[in-house]
Write an enzyme that holds these catalytic residues in place. Structure first.
Site, mmCIF file in Angstrom:
data_model
loop_
_atom_site.group_PDB
_atom_site.id
_atom_site.type_symbol
_atom_site.label_atom_id
_atom_site.label_comp_id
_atom_site.label_asym_id
_atom_site.label_seq_id
_atom_site.Cartn_x
_atom_site.Cartn_y
_atom_site.Cartn_z
ATOM 1 N N TYR A 1 -39.709 13.071 82.389
ATOM 2 C CA TYR A 1 -40.027 11.651 82.487
ATOM 3 C C TYR A 1 -38.762 10.866 82.765
ATOM 4 C CZ TYR A 1 -41.833 7.019 81.151
ATOM 5 O OH TYR A 1 -42.207 5.698 81.133
ATOM 6 N N ASP B 1 -30.484 12.605 83.727
ATOM 7 C CA ASP B 1 -31.130 11.518 83.000
ATOM 8 C C ASP B 1 -30.848 11.758 81.519
ATOM 9 O OD1 ASP B 1 -32.726 9.797 81.610
ATOM 10 O OD2 ASP B 1 -34.552 10.194 82.762
ATOM 11 N N LYS C 1 -32.102 4.018 75.326
ATOM 12 C CA LYS C 1 -32.286 4.375 73.918
ATOM 13 C C LYS C 1 -31.021 4.157 73.070
ATOM 14 C CE LYS C 1 -36.459 6.815 74.930
ATOM 15 N NZ LYS C 1 -36.797 7.546 76.126
HETATM 16 C C1 PLP Z 1 -37.436 6.981 77.480
HETATM 17 C C2 PLP Z 1 -36.971 7.636 78.722
HETATM 18 C C3 PLP Z 1 -36.883 6.943 79.938
HETATM 19 C C4 PLP Z 1 -37.395 5.547 80.107
HETATM 20 O O1 PLP Z 1 -36.700 4.623 79.353
HETATM 21 P P1 PLP Z 1 -37.402 3.204 79.017
HETATM 22 O O2 PLP Z 1 -36.337 2.465 78.287
HETATM 23 O O3 PLP Z 1 -38.603 3.534 78.201
HETATM 24 O O4 PLP Z 1 -37.750 2.577 80.308
HETATM 25 C C5 PLP Z 1 -36.318 7.580 81.016
HETATM 26 N N1 PLP Z 1 -35.879 8.843 80.911
HETATM 27 C C6 PLP Z 1 -35.972 9.559 79.775
HETATM 28 C C7 PLP Z 1 -35.441 10.942 79.733
HETATM 29 C C8 PLP Z 1 -36.529 8.968 78.651
HETATM 30 O O5 PLP Z 1 -36.655 9.691 77.538
#
Ligand code: PLP
Length: 428
Positions: free
Chosen positions: A144, A239, A267
């Site tokens: 994701y 990511d 985060k």
């Molecule tokens: C949570 C998450 C996102 C998205 O971040 P948001 O602040 O919710 O838009 C993207 N990549 C990873 C790996 C994530 O865990």
């Protein structure tokens, strides 16, 4: 435990907010029941609207790595707010957090702040495309990267839970430039590269997957992708929205000793306020406006309250030489305890863990990719989730999510949780 007031609040919310929530997983659709409405939180605990106290294993999906209402962050936000909450002009604070982040993370010279992980990943691929002058990207099934169009091609947790891996509203035109590969399957990745020679701008990965449960990269997998990228002029994007400032000071790059070309954050970097960021070496970052041709902007980007929160969080992590080891030890203790209780009660399971990211899967076979993650028994998971909730323990309301361990948890909290697992396992 009773959740009367939460149910009532949810019914009211449903009238004015789609599904009653501002992010789908919060709606408890995957586990049934109604979501819990939080009133406050402190340290390792949530306090809900019905007066229940819950041990929190999600921690706002990661940011509260040092516990809820962490005082240095709260104090910094309060003090900053008194000075004005947004200017749309530069502040010294932005340079301070940027310099600290750049000093903590390997292989980056410059960083730009945005407002979410979604924005960070969306901007990272635009930058990669502009820099390489190529259109296609590769992503992995089950990973994701936020909810921007290019990534909603068999996305992770949220989309899986809702059985809509390809969201309506994403055009064919966009989808055609996102190529899918299988996590931990290097032959598959090679085949995708081979079929799209010299057309791939970037390959983006969660260096430890966390949105299909927690799935570590198999030995040599990231290294092999690094080599493929070097051979074909493709940028490797880590990511690290989940893993950044969680697995190590320098995130997965440091943990695995692998160099990424672009890194994205979210985060933890915001300390619980809406912050994302992307970073790279000068050559790439200088391609961004106003220095370069790739456009990217934000009215509230680098917001002083958000930067103040993030700065205090990074400072605290940077100053604590033992933090990541302590988190590792607590999570390993939890893993061992849960595994012993599930084994003793003859429950079929697999536990995956990297550092302070952990997931429990109700299937014996190893969970190494999206396919194997999907095989877990969701009925057992539902019982497990609600069983823990009744004991005052909150885990993610979906079998596809990772738990995020906070340093605020004590060994008493962990023992309480392990004993609760024993009790619930008898009924699974
Ligand atoms: C949570 C998450 C996102 C998205 O971040 P948001 O602040 O919710 O838009 C993207 N990549 C990873 C790996 C994530 O865990």
């Amino acid at each position: 435990m009773l959740y009367q007031r939460s149910s009532q609040l949810f019914a009211e919310a449903e009238k004015v907010i789609p599904g009653g929530v501002n992010s789908p997983v919060r709606a408890f659709k995957a586990v049934g029941g109604t979501p819990i409405f939080v009133k406050s939180a402190k340290g390792a605990y949530l306090f809900d609207e019905d007066g229940n106290k819950l041990i929190d294993y999600i921690n706002s999906w990661g940011p509260m790595i040092l516990g809820h209402a962490f005082e240095p962050v709260v104090d910094a936000v309060i003090e900053r707010a008194k000075l004005g909450t947004s200017f749309g002009m530069p502040t010294a604070l932005e340079t301070e957090i940027a310099a600290l982040a750049v000093s903590m993370v390997p292989n980056i010279d410059k960083i730009r702040f945005v407002n979410s992980g979604t924005e960070a990943c969306m901007s990272a691929i635009r930058l990669a495309r502009g820099f390489t002058k190529r259109d296609k990207i590769i992503k992995f099934a089950g990973c994701y990267h936020g909810h921007s169009d290019s990534f909603l091609i068999q996305a992770g947790s949220g989309a899986i839970t809702f059985g809509a891996p390809n969201s309506p509203g994403v055009t064919q035109g966009t989808a055609k430039d996102t190529l899918l590969a299988k996590y931990n399957d290097i032959e598959n990745v090679k085949a995708v590269f081979e079929a799209n020679k010299n057309e791939i701008a970037a390959i983006i990965i969660e260096p430890v997957a966390g949105n299909m449960g927690c799935i570590p990269p198999s030995k040599g997998f990231l290294e092999a992708i690094r080599t493929l990228c070097d051979e074909s002029g493709t940028l490797f994007i880590f990511d690290e929205v989940m893993t950044g400032f969680r697995l190590a000071k320098g995130g997965a790059q440091e943990l695995f000793n692998i160099k990424a070309d672009i890194v994205t954050f979210g985060k933890v970097i915001g300390g619980g306020l809406p912050v994302g960021a992307f970073a790279a070496r000068n050559e790439i970052m200088n391609y961004l406006a106003p220095l370069g041709p790739v456009y990217q902007a934000g009215t509230l980007s680098g917001n002083p309250l958000a930067m103040a929160a993030g700065l205090e969080m990074l400072k605290a992590l940077n100053a604590d030489a033992q933090i990541f080891e302590r988190l590792e030890q607590k999570t390993a203790y939890l893993e061992k305890g849960i595994a012993e209780k599930l084994t003793a009660n003859k429950v079929k399971f697999t536990i995956n863990r990297v550092g302070s990211m952990i997931s429990v899967h109700f299937d014996e076979a190893p969970v190494t990719d999206f396919q194997s993650a999907s095989r877990g028994d969701n009925e057992t998971f539902k019982k497990f989730f609600h069983g823990l909730l009744q004991e005052g323990i909150y885990i993610a309301p979906s079998a596809y999510e990772t738990w995020f361990i906070t340093d605020a948890l004590t060994y008493e909290d962990l023992d309480f949780t392990i004993n609760a697992v024993d009790k619930i396992a008898k009924q699974l």
